[in-house]
Write a protein that holds these residues in place. Structure first.
Motif, mmCIF file in Angstrom:
data_model
loop_
_atom_site.group_PDB
_atom_site.id
_atom_site.type_symbol
_atom_site.label_atom_id
_atom_site.label_comp_id
_atom_site.label_asym_id
_atom_site.label_seq_id
_atom_site.Cartn_x
_atom_site.Cartn_y
_atom_site.Cartn_z
ATOM 1 N N SER A 170 -37.905 66.064 22.014
ATOM 2 C CA SER A 170 -36.747 65.872 22.901
ATOM 3 C C SER A 170 -36.331 64.403 22.985
ATOM 4 O O SER A 170 -35.180 64.102 23.318
ATOM 5 C CB SER A 170 -37.057 66.402 24.302
ATOM 6 N N ARG A 194 -50.102 66.373 21.594
ATOM 7 C CA ARG A 194 -50.588 66.538 22.966
ATOM 8 C C ARG A 194 -52.093 66.626 22.971
ATOM 9 O O ARG A 194 -52.700 67.088 22.015
ATOM 10 C CB ARG A 194 -50.017 67.820 23.590
ATOM 11 N N GLN A 208 -42.141 70.598 15.962
ATOM 12 C CA GLN A 208 -41.055 71.168 16.754
ATOM 13 C C GLN A 208 -39.737 70.973 16.036
ATOM 14 O O GLN A 208 -39.625 70.144 15.128
ATOM 15 C CB GLN A 208 -40.966 70.465 18.116
ATOM 16 N N THR A 251 -33.268 69.924 31.730
ATOM 17 C CA THR A 251 -32.225 70.953 31.621
ATOM 18 C C THR A 251 -32.108 71.701 32.945
ATOM 19 O O THR A 251 -33.081 71.848 33.692
ATOM 20 C CB THR A 251 -32.539 71.973 30.505
ATOM 21 N N GLY A 275 -38.169 76.289 24.278
ATOM 22 C CA GLY A 275 -37.622 75.984 25.600
ATOM 23 C C GLY A 275 -36.171 75.610 25.396
ATOM 24 O O GLY A 275 -35.808 75.103 24.336
ATOM 25 N N ALA A 305 -29.453 72.222 25.047
ATOM 26 C CA ALA A 305 -30.538 71.674 24.230
ATOM 27 C C ALA A 305 -31.590 72.750 24.057
ATOM 28 O O ALA A 305 -31.702 73.663 24.881
ATOM 29 C CB ALA A 305 -31.144 70.446 24.900
HETATM 30 N N1 DAH Z 1 -39.481 69.651 25.040
HETATM 31 C C1 DAH Z 1 -39.905 70.935 25.535
HETATM 32 C C2 DAH Z 1 -41.362 71.139 25.202
HETATM 33 O O1 DAH Z 1 -41.871 70.501 24.327
HETATM 34 C C3 DAH Z 1 -39.118 72.039 24.911
HETATM 35 C C4 DAH Z 1 -37.707 71.992 25.342
HETATM 36 C C5 DAH Z 1 -37.309 72.641 26.488
HETATM 37 C C6 DAH Z 1 -36.767 71.324 24.614
HETATM 38 C C7 DAH Z 1 -36.016 72.639 26.909
HETATM 39 C C8 DAH Z 1 -35.461 71.304 24.989
HETATM 40 C C9 DAH Z 1 -35.090 71.973 26.150
HETATM 41 O O2 DAH Z 1 -34.510 70.681 24.327
HETATM 42 O O3 DAH Z 1 -33.800 71.963 26.523
HETATM 43 O O4 DAH Z 1 -42.003 71.955 25.814
#
Ligand code: DAH
Length: 338
Positions: A170, A194, A208, A251, A275, A305
């Motif tokens: 992100s 992580r 991702q 979001t 997500g 997103a």
């Molecule tokens: N960054 C989140 C994660 O790693 C996933 C995610 C959720 C990305 C919502 C997004 C979003 O762009 O809008 O768990």
């Protein structure tokens, strides 16, 4: 002197006739033509030759040098040919060739290529960002406060400099909005990290694919339509997709997306795959503050997103029961996708 030269030639040719390898050949060359070789020394005697004989002796000297040089070359060629013939003697050129082992793409690469191809067809361009990120790009700019559990040392790999291994892709949303103005429609595949306990569905380094679409009038219907189309393109028109309300700091509203996993030999189950949500206006406000303009005016533009797990996508696509198979590099596993 003339007879001496004849003798040198005779001796040189005789020596060459007996040798059997290249070292001996070199010895003969040095012995006759080298700095202290017999012919070299003999030619030093030219200065003592009577003037009326100089022409004949000089001619003879050249003839002898040429004869020895040619004989050396001939012998050298013969030795090389003999060596080549010996090397080929144990080889049967009429046998069929042995096939070279062929490389193949890793299942994750297959999934990534397919995902990117579908999204590019929908107008998304590729974007990129660093894996070693600032806290601001990974968290603050994404409306994630300092006390959020994801920022904990037990969840995230920090460097002494205060930078970190990005916990999600992100951060590329922020990087893109810093440098480009709307409308933007990007995807950013990449690694994320992580401090997760590794098990069948978690790795500490994983992959991702982030997506971001910002323009006037982007709606939740666009988001749902985009993701549903995407998953059906990848997994087939009968794929079961489930959107669950969820919370992400960046979001509002937010959702988690699940897909039904039919792994070989296991009962079918829902797997969390992505997500997503509508970009929180607080994210636009922070981006504007950093940019020093109002290119991302929350009253004029909206955005959606999403971020999906590529490793999990591979699990579902190929019915892989355990993510660890993807990083163990067992050729018996990998060969099945080549
Ligand atoms: N960054 C989140 C994660 O790693 C996933 C995610 C959720 C990305 C919502 C997004 C979003 O762009 O809008 O768990």
């Amino acid at each position: 002197m003339l007879s001496e030269l004849d003798q040198i030639q005779t001796d040189a040719l005789a020596a060459l006739a007996t040798i059997a390898d290249e070292a001996a050949l070199e010895e003969v060359r040095v012995g006759f033509l080298g700095k202290k070789g017999r012919l070299t020394i003999a030619s030093g005697g030219m200065k003592d030759v009577a003037p009326d004989l100089k022409k004949d002796v000089g001619q003879k000297l050249n003839e002898v040098r040429t004869a020895i040089t040619e004989a050396l070359e001939e012998k050298g060629a013969a030795l090389t040919a003999a060596r080549d013939a010996a090397a080929f003697a144990s080889l049967d050129p009429t046998l069929p060739a042995r096939a070279l082992p062929q490389g193949g793409l890793h299942p994750l690469t297959h999934v990534l290529d397919r995902a990117v191809a579908v999204l590019r067809r929908m107008g998304f361009a590729l974007a990129d960002g660093p894996e070693i990120e600032t806290e601001w790009h990974c968290f603050d700019a994404l409306n994630t406060p300092a006390d959020h559990p994801a920022r904990n040392e037990s969840d995230t790999f920090y460097f002494e400099s205060g930078k970190l291994l990005r916990t999600h892709t992100s951060s590329v949303q922020i990087r893109t909005m810093e440098s480009a103005v709307p409308p933007i429609r990007i995807i950013a595949p990449g690694s994320a990290f992580r401090r997760d306990e590794i098990d069948a569905t978690h790795l500490s380094a994983f992959h991702q694919l982030e997506g971001l679409y910002v323009a006037p009038g982007v709606t939740l219907a666009d988001l749902k339509g985009t993701l549903e189309f995407f998953f059906r393109e990848i997994f087939g028109s009968r794929t079961e997709v489930r959107f669950r309300p969820h919370f992400f700091p960046f979001t509002e509203p937010s959702f988690e997306v699940d897909l039904k996993l039919h792994a070989i030999g296991r009962a079918a189950k829902w797997v969390e795959i992505a997500g997503c949500g509508m970009v929180d206006p607080a994210v636009f406000t922070e981006v504007n503050r950093k940019r020093g303009d109002s290119a991302y005016d929350p009253s004029a533009i909206t955005g959606f997103a999403f971020g999906m797990g590529l490793d999990r996508l591979a699990m579902i696509l190929y019915g892989i029961p355990d993510l660890r198979l993807l990083i163990e590099n067992d050729v018996r596993f990998l060969e099945q996708f080549a």
